[in-house]
Enzyme design. Sequence first.
Site, PDB file in Angstrom:
ATOM      1  N   GLU A 186      44.874  33.895  37.173  1.00 32.19           N
ATOM      2  CA  GLU A 186      44.819  32.612  37.880  1.00 32.19           C
ATOM      3  C   GLU A 186      43.718  32.633  38.947  1.00 32.19           C
ATOM      4  O   GLU A 186      43.031  31.637  39.173  1.00 32.19           O
ATOM      5  CB  GLU A 186      46.166  32.310  38.535  1.00 32.19           C
ATOM      6  N   SER A 213      58.216  37.185  41.666  1.00 29.05           N
ATOM      7  CA  SER A 213      58.496  36.069  42.560  1.00 29.05           C
ATOM      8  C   SER A 213      59.528  36.526  43.560  1.00 29.05           C
ATOM      9  O   SER A 213      60.374  37.360  43.257  1.00 29.05           O
ATOM     10  CB  SER A 213      59.032  34.884  41.755  1.00 29.05           C
ATOM     11  N   HIS A 249      41.051  21.742  20.435  1.00 31.64           N
ATOM     12  CA  HIS A 249      41.915  20.842  21.225  1.00 31.64           C
ATOM     13  C   HIS A 249      43.225  21.525  21.620  1.00 31.64           C
ATOM     14  O   HIS A 249      44.221  20.858  21.869  1.00 31.64           O
ATOM     15  CB  HIS A 249      42.224  19.554  20.461  1.00 31.64           C
ATOM     16  N   TYR A 259       9.065  27.293  55.779  1.00 25.75           N
ATOM     17  CA  TYR A 259      10.365  27.714  56.313  1.00 25.75           C
ATOM     18  C   TYR A 259      10.910  26.673  57.278  1.00 25.75           C
ATOM     19  O   TYR A 259      10.184  26.125  58.108  1.00 25.75           O
ATOM     20  CB  TYR A 259      10.243  29.065  57.051  1.00 25.75           C
ATOM     21  N   LYS A 282      60.291  36.694  36.933  1.00 24.96           N
ATOM     22  CA  LYS A 282      58.898  36.272  36.838  1.00 24.96           C
ATOM     23  C   LYS A 282      57.899  37.416  36.683  1.00 24.96           C
ATOM     24  O   LYS A 282      58.043  38.469  37.296  1.00 24.96           O
ATOM     25  CB  LYS A 282      58.527  35.482  38.089  1.00 24.96           C
ATOM     26  N   LYS A 301      22.370  32.191  52.683  1.00 18.26           N
ATOM     27  CA  LYS A 301      22.953  33.521  52.439  1.00 18.26           C
ATOM     28  C   LYS A 301      24.431  33.561  52.142  1.00 18.26           C
ATOM     29  O   LYS A 301      24.872  34.284  51.237  1.00 18.26           O
ATOM     30  CB  LYS A 301      22.660  34.419  53.641  1.00 18.26           C
TER      31      LYS A 301
END
Length: 442
Positions: A274, A261, A140, A301, A267, A309
């Site tokens: 991410e 940043s 948790h 088909y 930063k 694709k």
Amino acid sequence: MQAINASIGFDAKMWRQDIRGSLAHAAMLAHVGIISADDEAAIRKGLADIAQEIEAGGFEWSEALEDVHMNIEARLTERIGEAGKRLHTARSRNDQVATDFRLWTRDAMDGLAAQMLDCVKALVARAEEHAGTIMPGYTHLQPAQPTTFGHHMLAYAEMLWRDRGRMLDARARLNECPLGSAALCGTGFPIDRHMTAQALGFDGPTRNSLDGVGSRDFAMEFLAAAAICATHLSRLAEEIVIWTNPSFGFVKLSDGLTTGSSIMPQKRNPDAAELVRGKTGRMNGNLMGLLTVVKGLSLTYAKDLQEDKEGVFDSAENLTLCLAATAAMVRDMQPNTARMAAAAGEGFSTATDLADWLVRELKLPFRDAHHVTGRLVAKAEGLGVDLPGLSLEEMREVEPRIDQSVFDVLTPAASVASRRSYGGTAPENVRAMVAEWKGRLA
Ligand code: ARG
């Protein structure tokens, strides 16, 4: 009509596979006497020249010619005349595209499986280095029990190893050749499907022509394996995001794998992590997309299948990026062992060890030990200390039979060292597991 119908905008990517398939088909046609040896030689030469043309960037793809198959065939006829027009004997674009797409997907599977293996190697190397590096283990995302960074790395090695296995399992099922299924019912020409299958590295021909041109579960399995792998990578990515947050401060990524940043000079954003986390969304979407395209589609088909694709190309491309980024981050991460060790002792993380001690030494039933430990945790919390911060007297107010030896089990180091059950977190287990991994990877 042309705008909706053409696939050349994305299927030109399969030109190598298309040429490979055509070479195998032409060789077979000549072998069984459907075309002459001269025609086959002309086709071979023509296709080799076209390959060079494409490689050099000089090939002009035409939307009017719809797809990669028609583009290459038209150019072949332009170059070699009559013989080029014989290439499509006993073949349809339906078995042609199914074959090309299998070849493309198989190559992607091989590349990705190799990258997964590389990731496993990176994880095992870090595990070896940090078999004894204590960190908090969470359930948790709350402090649960101390573990080690090495054990944590090996958890991901297990997942990625299975991901690789899934990819290779899918490859094994993919590896049958639809070429020669023709439009849908096979052909009256005396073709040798075993010959083309072998030439293209397949285990054999598909056994049913309707299935050969109409099935795309090989692509679904690829997308499923990719989505599952991406999902695993997203969990590690999320942990890297958490660990690099200064409030945790468990690991640092070097500047090469973070961004700054434009306004906040301090930063170090974990963008690569991410993006691995974020790209998982499109890979899950690609799987759902293809399942939905094929759902309810009558045999065999239909042009719907041209929609098979882009998702596969997209997942292959993005999973390649995600695996490369993950391997780089795993190799780069600098654990702050002091921060992790300190955090591993927080949150009453050795409460289970205390309960286990009560069971072992005082013979309490586990449920009673759980209750006594809960009262000790509450007491410590009230006093603003962690479990080892309680005095023996304070402990005895809750359970009078507790003695000094209880303190031996209350440190994170003692906690991890004690967990020697198979697959457990003890540094000696992790070292043994690393040795096993090295054998497996050798
Ligand atoms: N571009 C088509 C595809 O990707 C090739 C097959 C076309 N077959 C046909 N009968 N129109 O599916």
